[in-house]
Design an enzyme around this catalytic site. Structure first.
Site, short mmCIF file in Angstrom:
data_model
loop_
_atom_site.label_atom_id
_atom_site.label_comp_id
_atom_site.label_asym_id
_atom_site.label_seq_id
_atom_site.Cartn_x
_atom_site.Cartn_y
_atom_site.Cartn_z
N TYR A 1 17.03 28.88 10.11
CA TYR A 1 15.64 29.49 10.58
C TYR A 1 15.40 29.66 12.23
CZ TYR A 1 13.99 29.88 5.84
OH TYR A 1 13.97 30.18 4.50
N LYS B 1 0.98 -1.07 0.12
CA LYS B 1 0.03 0.09 -0.11
C LYS B 1 0.86 1.22 -0.08
CE LYS B 1 -0.45 -0.14 5.09
NZ LYS B 1 -1.29 -0.50 6.13
C1 LIG Z 1 -0.61 -1.87 6.64
C2 LIG Z 1 -1.26 -3.05 7.00
C3 LIG Z 1 -0.66 -4.39 7.22
C4 LIG Z 1 0.86 -4.28 7.15
O1 LIG Z 1 1.47 -3.50 8.34
P1 LIG Z 1 3.06 -3.52 8.68
O2 LIG Z 1 3.11 -3.18 9.97
O3 LIG Z 1 3.62 -2.60 7.77
O4 LIG Z 1 3.53 -4.88 8.51
C5 LIG Z 1 -1.34 -5.37 7.53
N1 LIG Z 1 -2.72 -5.31 7.45
C6 LIG Z 1 -3.36 -4.23 7.53
C7 LIG Z 1 -5.00 -4.32 7.31
C8 LIG Z 1 -2.83 -3.01 7.25
O5 LIG Z 1 -3.56 -1.96 6.98
#
Ligand SMILES: *Cc1c(COP(=O)(O)O)cnc(C)c1O
Length: 365
Positions: free
Chosen positions: A253, A35
């Site tokens: 800054y 994702k």
């Molecule tokens: C993002 C996500 C994962 C993976 O999570 P990690 O901590 O990166 O391994 C697994 N399941 C769901 C539903 C997620 O949204």
């Protein structure tokens, strides 16, 4: 010449990291989570190096379509299901597996005209209180779903809130076990932390994300240092300016850093508009020409300053690693009060991505 900042992807590390996942979860199939554009690495850049996976999981329909059209023929899971009934047209056409977490989604599936039944992941809320059906409703939902011609196989899905901490998964697992006793379904529960540290959660499929990129789910590299996981991304740049400070001179800054005595600092072509955290305090680790040093002053949009006291040989053009093989992103994230997840997914579109293949490895940067 473009600005010298580059994200280098050590693509072969994906194959290594997937093998590490298999070592920890030898009997489970793997949904490789890609994702957020493969955690900022670029889905198009990376999926072929993870092609030994059984499936890819993501949440954007457009990313799922891109993955199919780039040639991936195996399973694709939509982790959050779909957002409107019309999405089922593409889910059906591209043969996507979808999570179902609400009653309206079940109704939409019931009413859709599909070419073939869909594979569905029934999402159980086991305590995180984000998405999913309440445990006491699971049995009933499962019975309803079984009645639908448009649903083929089903899997039970849930997600852990504290698999990466001392609290662990016991309480949520107890809820899952109670609810699951009333349904005959294979399970898919484990994120990265549960994949590594809670074998009782593995079930039929695991869903690791962050560890495939060689980054710790806890925010601490030391927690995964012994696993054999390797960081995929190195974010690097160069020194583009040098300043010699006198005692009392201030930097950047707000003048948030003041030199205690004569000090040489370097200006690095990397700022928060590249995805470097603006809240990183003075002293956030940076690797400069082979030496670990720290930032000084507030990070600007396009530049940041680093202390050159431990690396007096550094000059304009010296290589700087912001995070990667020599400096875990976890160490930068910890100092900046965030997690590797946020830094990776925050990499800006303006940063050039350079994919290294095996032949390029071993080259000193
Ligand atoms: C993002 C996500 C994962 C993976 O999570 P990690 O901590 O990166 O391994 C697994 N399941 C769901 C539903 C997620 O949204």
């Amino acid at each position: 010449m473009p600005r010298p900042i580059t994200a280098t992807l050590h693509l072969e590390a994906f194959e290594n990291n997937l093998q590490v996942v298999r070592r920890f979860a030898p009997t489970a199939k793997v949904w490789s989570v890609v994702k957020a554009n493969a955690y900022g690495h670029g889905l198009k850049n990376v999926w072929r190096n993870l092609a030994q996976t059984e499936g890819f999981a993501l949440l954007d329909l457009a990313e799922a379509v891109l993955l199919r059209e780039s040639g991936w023929q195996g399973p694709i899971l939509l982790l959050e299901g779909f957002f409107q009934p019309e999405d089922l047209l593409l889910i059906d056409r591209y043969r996507l597996t979808t999570a179902v977490n609400s009653d309206w989604q079940l109704r939409a599936i019931a009413e859709a005209r599909l070419q073939a039944p869909l594979e569905v992941y029934l999402k159980l809320n086991s305590g995180m209180n984000r998405l999913g059906f309440a445990p006491e409703r699971l049995h009933n939902i499962w019975l309803q779903a079984q009645e639908l011609r448009n649903i083929g196989s089903m899997t039970l899905m849930s997600h852990f809130a504290t698999a990466d901490s001392a609290e662990g998964v016991a309480q949520q697992m107890a809820t899952i076990e109670r609810a699951a006793a009333a349904v005959a379904l294979p399970r898919c529960l484990a994120n990265s932390a549960a994949t590594l540290w809670h074998p009782s959660t593995h079930g039929s499929w695991v869903r690791p994300g962050i560890i495939l990129y060689g980054v710790s789910p806890t925010g601490h590299w030391s927690d995964i240092a012994e696993t054999g996981l390797q960081p995929v991304m190195t974010l690097s740049s160069e020194i583009i300016g040098i300043q010699r400070l006198k005692q009392g001179d201030r930097v950047g800054y707000g003048g948030s850093y003041t030199a205690l005595g004569p000090q040489q600092i370097g200006v690095v072509a990397c700022g928060y508009a590249d995805g470097y955290p603006r809240h990183a305090p003075s002293g956030t680790p940076v690797w400069v020409g082979g030496v670990l040093t720290g930032t000084v002053g507030t990070v600007s949009m396009d530049m940041m300053m680093v202390d050159l006291t431990p690396c007096p040989q550094a000059t304009i053009g010296t290589k700087v690693e912001l995070w990667g093989r020599n400096l875990p992103v976890d160490d930068v994230a910890t100092t900046a009060g965030t997690l590797g997840y946020e830094l990776l997914t925050g990499l800006a579109a303006r940063v050039t991505v350079n994919c290294l293949n095996q032949a390029d490895y071993g080259v000193q940067q």
